[in-house]
Enzyme design. Structure first.
Site, mmCIF file in Angstrom:
data_model
loop_
_atom_site.group_PDB
_atom_site.id
_atom_site.type_symbol
_atom_site.label_atom_id
_atom_site.label_comp_id
_atom_site.label_asym_id
_atom_site.label_seq_id
_atom_site.Cartn_x
_atom_site.Cartn_y
_atom_site.Cartn_z
ATOM 1 N N GLY A 324 -1.191 -40.944 -37.111
ATOM 2 C CA GLY A 324 -2.634 -40.981 -37.342
ATOM 3 C C GLY A 324 -3.280 -39.648 -37.015
ATOM 4 O O GLY A 324 -2.675 -38.577 -37.173
ATOM 5 N N SER A 325 -4.479 -39.710 -36.527
ATOM 6 C CA SER A 325 -5.281 -38.497 -36.314
ATOM 7 C C SER A 325 -4.715 -37.581 -35.242
ATOM 8 O O SER A 325 -5.193 -36.453 -35.087
ATOM 9 C CB SER A 325 -6.709 -38.876 -35.932
ATOM 10 O OG SER A 325 -7.236 -39.692 -36.947
ATOM 11 N N THR A 326 -3.726 -38.034 -34.503
ATOM 12 C CA THR A 326 -3.161 -37.148 -33.484
ATOM 13 C C THR A 326 -2.481 -35.943 -34.126
ATOM 14 O O THR A 326 -2.190 -34.965 -33.442
ATOM 15 C CB THR A 326 -2.143 -37.888 -32.592
ATOM 16 O OG1 THR A 326 -1.124 -38.438 -33.409
ATOM 17 C CG2 THR A 326 -2.797 -38.976 -31.774
#
Lengths: 611, 378
Positions: A324-326
């Site tokens: 995800g956004s990591t």
């Protein structure tokens, strides 16, 4: 007729003498046969029978070495060998097993699970092998049985060393566990070295370092009688104990992380960026590894196996989640490095490719308005990264991310690691037999789609980010203590990957953005910023488990718990001189900022307070 | 042990000047010397085989004392009386054998004992002497060699008790009884043609015998043919026994040093397989001496038989001493793997009482026959 009835004494006597002589000849012949037979046995076959008598008399009994101990980084013992008095039965020597067991149960408490396990173990072993019935007899029970042991032939109390994990389920997914050697393993191990060993490392550190932990078998040459009772020891070769392992793990931190994650399913991995030392390694839920050495009951094992929470699953090591956004700090860095990052991008809440109606959503339906790279990281704007990913192209994203270890094994010294997945054009052609679509590049830019990371890899990549793009190989064993040597043998840190041509100002741009994730009022992890005494660089992530249709709205409360998004958070601290890098994944946790970030903060607090 | 020596001294004094003492006791001194020597050797081996258990030695010593007492008692009886009683003793024996099959006590899976409350009695032991007595009485009643009708009558007298005992079941004893009766027939001068015929007949009957055997008896025979078939089960005895004997070599491992016996690998080492213990510890040399001792007793017995003055006495004495040899041959044959396993003890060496008493009673008969000679002449 009359005449013939008269006895002729002289003739009868002579006749008798003849027959006696004949009998004597027969006797002598038969005695010679016996002597001949004895010459055959005692002279001709003397060697053969002497060897057999010797084989009967002398037995070589292997003596199992003591398994090496495992300590944490501060010398706290994590795995040791405890003396356990076990009640053992040699099935061959028992006439009626059921009657005997019933009688035994009237003296010592033996549960149905014990009995069940006993019968199961019995089937696996040879008739004359001793099979444990009960472990961990109390002193009382030992005394009680000793009094009546004469009534139970074939039943003995043995003192066995049983592996015991001090912290039980807290360390299961790091240390792994030992259990009975199975047939497959029996074929793989060195048969003579394992001749006295019953247990072998099955997972984790116990498996990875099996060779070192096991040690070298010893031997006793004994004289035994027919029952196998040892009469005297003729010769003895002392076994060499296995090496002890000193881990990089901090058990206090491990406890904090476990407690923080306790009510969730997920993983926490904390790494020291400079060296790759693993400080905490938690996968939840867990289970008590001590049960393996004692043996599970069927029901208990079935419950573990069938639990929907999958406690046997090592999420930290083998859980593959969309990051995800990591990934945004890494993709952002790629944008800066390749000079493809635009100053600002307008975010209407969606993005679409030219000539395509499909709308790629931003998590924020209303959009982020004009968005810089920094803002895109701080607020986790998806549209900026769709744009950036498209400009970079998968052929640049994929190799760049691999420099941080995405999609690769971290080569950690814990057995059973799985790698995540960093998709590429070549990968898709080879594995999926399809061409790469531009839309797939977009979602790769926000860590969705094909992309997968394990919590360990994510932590290690974060550590690399904290360590100026130098990824040290994450490792759990700091040094090994060899029996008979004073100083432990230290394992030097190893380099795993290094990002080439890394521009320092690009790096500090990304880190300052990550700092703002926590420390700014708009940061997605701003909730953990209160009372912070040090600076954290972090990035939240929320990865989709469940596809949302084009015009639907994601309402957390309405979605079944198991279908909720995974909450992720990566961070390192303190920013000036990072001492800890961490990745937190909470399955179906919902929001990274709300759920995963506070867990990371607790761990970092605990670790940095100690320093 | 000291006790034994003392006792044996009271029976036998080495010096020739005291022979009158032996004569008065109706003992034959060479035979007595042989038997005492054998008993001493037996006690020594038993001490080793029993795992140096003094209690076993004491019990065996008492049994030996009793057996020698029985021998002396029997030696006092005039052989003429023995001849007169033969049919009665035999008849009683057959009745008791039938009684055993009906009322007998079961021990170790076989029905061999009659329990009289205060003591147990094994009628088959009585028959070991009663059968040769009866057969000798029967054939010696008419001129020898017996005609075929007598011979077949005698055969019947042998077969009835043999059959009854084999049903108990006790293969070993029935074998010994049959051989005792057959030796009488052989010594009576029965024609060689008849002997040959009988052997053929026996071979023809072998399958029938097989059919009537118990399972354990069959398995013994099968196992004898191939002991390696079942090394931990039925074949174990023979395999371990051969290892014990073979590993003894020429000189043996020394008294109390046999690993097979001391470490209990050898089963039945105090009883039927005691010869294996002896072989392991004293080797071929020891065995040779033991066999010479046995041969000495047998030769002396046969000499006594040839010196006897009536056909009955000759036949009985000859049969008894040859049966003694059968004991030895069957036991050693079994222990060395030459013959199937049948429960026959090694005379005067194996641990156990009943058969020893019978054996010594037989020697008593021999001595009676020898020492009552002159009286008969007068």
């Amino acid at each position: 007729m009359q005449r013939r009835d008269i006895k002729d004494h002289i003739r009868e006597s002579r006749n008798f003498s003849h027959r006696s002589a004949a009998a004597l000849v027969l006797v002598v012949i038969l005695v010679s046969v016996i002597l001949g037979r004895l010459v055959y046995l005692q002279v001709a076959n003397y060697e053969h029978y002497t060897t057999q008598a010797q084989n009967n008399r002398v037995k070589i009994i292997p003596v199992a070495p003591t398994r090496g101990l495992i300590y944490d980084r501060n010398g706290v013992i994590l795995a040791q060998n405890q003396t356990s008095f076990t009640l053992e039965i040699i099935p061959e020597k028992v006439d009626d097993l059921e009657v005997m067991l019933a009688e035994l149960r009237s003296i010592i408490s033996v549960s149905d699970a014990d009995i069940e396990r006993f019968y199961r173990d019995m089937k696996r072993q040879r008739r004359f092998d001793s099979v444990p019935l009960r472990y961990w007899l109390t002193d009382d029970e030992v005394a009680k049985f000793s009094v009546v042991r004469y009534r139970f032939s074939g039943v003995t109390i043995k003192a066995r060393l049983v592996r015991h994990y001090t912290y039980g389920q807290l360390t299961t997914h790091v240390l792994g566990y030992v259990a009975r050697i199975n047939e497959k393993e029996q074929k793989q191990v060195d048969e003579s070295n394992y001749s006295a060993t019953n247990y072998i490392g099955k997972t984790g550190v116990e498996k990875y370092y099996e060779t070192q932990l096991h040690g070298q078998v010893g031997y006793e040459k004994i004289e035994a009688n027919v029952q196998g009772r040892v009469l005297r020891i003729l010769e003895r070769t002392v076994p060499v104990a296995g090496d002890s392992l000193n881990l990089t793990l901090d058990i206090d931190l491990q406890i904090v992380a476990s407690q923080a994650l306790n009510k969730y399913r997920g993983a926490v991995v904390a790494i020291k960026p400079e060296t790759g030392e693993i400080l905490a390694f938690v996968s939840m839920p867990s289970y008590d590894p001590n049960q393996y050495t004692v043996g599970f009951g069927h029901a208990a094992y079935k419950a573990l196996l069938e639990s929907p929470d999958r406690p046997l699953f090592n999420r930290a090591l083998r859980g593959r989640y969309p990051p995800g956004s990591t990934v945004k700090p890494f993709v952002g860095l790629a944008g800066l490095q390749f000079k493809e990052a635009r100053q600002e991008v307008y975010c209407p809440g969606w993005f679409s490719l030219e000539g395509d109606d499909h709308r790629y959503r931003d998590w924020k339906q209303t959009g982020h308005d004009m968005t810089s790279l920094k803002k895109a990281i701080v607020e986790s704007c998806d549209v900026y990264f769709y744009d950036l990913a498209l400009r970079l192209g998968i052929d640049r994203i994929s190799p760049f991310m691999k420099q941080f270890g995405f999609g690769l094994l971290t080569e950690v010294d814990i057995s059973g690691e799985l790698s995540g997945l960093m998709p590429s054009r070549q990968w898709k052609r080879a594995e999926r037999y399809r061409i790469w679509f531009p839309g797939e590049t977009l979602i790769t830019g926000i860590g969705q789609g094909f992309m997968l990371s394990t919590p360990l890899q994510l932590a290690s990549s974060t550590a690399a980010l904290a360590n100026n793009g130098i990824q040290m190989k994450p490792h759990i064993v700091a040094s090994t203590s060899v029996a008979g040597r004073m100083a432990p043998i230290v394992k030097p840190p190893e380099l795993l990957h290094k990002v080439t041509n890394l521009n320092e100002s690009n790096m500090s741009y990304i880190i300052s953005a990550m700092r703002s994730v926590v420390h700014s009022s708009t940061g997605s992890a701003r909730k953990i910023s209160h009372n912070l005494t040090y600076d954290i660089a972090g990035k939240t992530g929320t990865s989709q488990v469940f596809g949302i249709k084009q015009d639907e709205v994601y309402v957390k409360e309405e979605i079944a718990e198991r279908l909720r998004d995974h909450a992720l958070f990566i961070a390192f601290a303190p920013i000036e001189h990072p001492k800890i890098a961490i990745a937190v994944v909470v399955e179906n946790g919902g929001s990274g900022g709300d759920v995963a970030a506070p867990i990371a903060r607790q761990v970092m607090d605990a670790y940095l307070k100690k320093q | 042990m000291a006790n034994m020596n003392y006792e044996s001294h009271s029976y036998w004094s080495g010096s020739a000047s005291k022979r009158w003492f032996m004569t008065r006791l109706h003992l034959d001194w060479p035979l007595t010397v042989g038997l005492v020597l054998l008993s001493i050797v037996g006690l020594f081996i038993l001490y080793s085989a029993s795992g140096q258990d003094m209690a076993s030695i004491e019990r065996q010593g008492i049994r030996l004392g009793l057996a020698f007492a029985v021998m002396i008692a029997v030696a006092q009886i005039n052989p003429y009386q023995i001849q007169r009683w033969a049919p009665w003793i035999f008849g009683l024996g057959v009745i008791l054998l039938i009684a055993v099959l009906i009322f007998g006590v079961i021990g170790k899976g076989a029905q061999r004992w009659l329990d009289f409350g205060f003591f147990r009695f094994q009628p088959s032991e009585l028959m070991k002497i009663a059968v040769p007595m009866m057969v000798a009485w029967y054939v010696a009643d008419r001129p020898l060699p017996p005609k075929s009708k007598r011979a077949f009558g005698a055969l019947l007298l042998i077969l009835v008790p043999t059959f009854l005992i084999s049903r108990q079941p006790d293969l070993g004893t029935s074998l010994l009884i049959a051989s005792a009766g057959l030796w009488v027939l052989f010594l009576s001068g029965i024609r060689k043609r008849v002997i040959g015929g009988a052997i053929l007949l026996a071979l023809a009957f072998a399958p029938a015998l097989w059919m009537t055997m118990h399972d354990y008896q069959r398995s013994r025979v099968l196992m004898f043919l191939n002991p390696q078939n079942d090394p931990l089960g039925a074949g174990y005895h023979i395999i371990q026994s051969k290892i014990a004997i073979g590993s003894g070599g020429i000189y043996g491992k020394g008294w109390l040093n046999g690993s097979q016996s001391q470490l209990e690998f050898l089963p039945e080492r105090s009883t039927d397989f005691i010869f294996a213990v002896f072989s392991e510890e004293f080797g071929l040399l020891g065995i040779f001496l033991l066999l010479m001792l046995y041969l000495f007793i047998i030769v002396r017995g046969l000499y006594i038989a040839t010196q006897a003055q009536t056909s009955f006495n000759r036949l009985l004495a000859g049969s008894l001493i040859l049966t003694f040899f059968v004991y030895i041959f069957v036991n050693i044959g079994m222990v060395t793997g030459l013959l199937p396993v049948v429960g026959v003890p090694l005379p005067l060496v194996s641990y156990g009482g009943t058969s020893m008493v019978t054996l010594m009673a037989a020697f008593g008969v021999l001595m009676s026959i020898h020492t009552h000679r002159r009286l008969l002449v007068r």
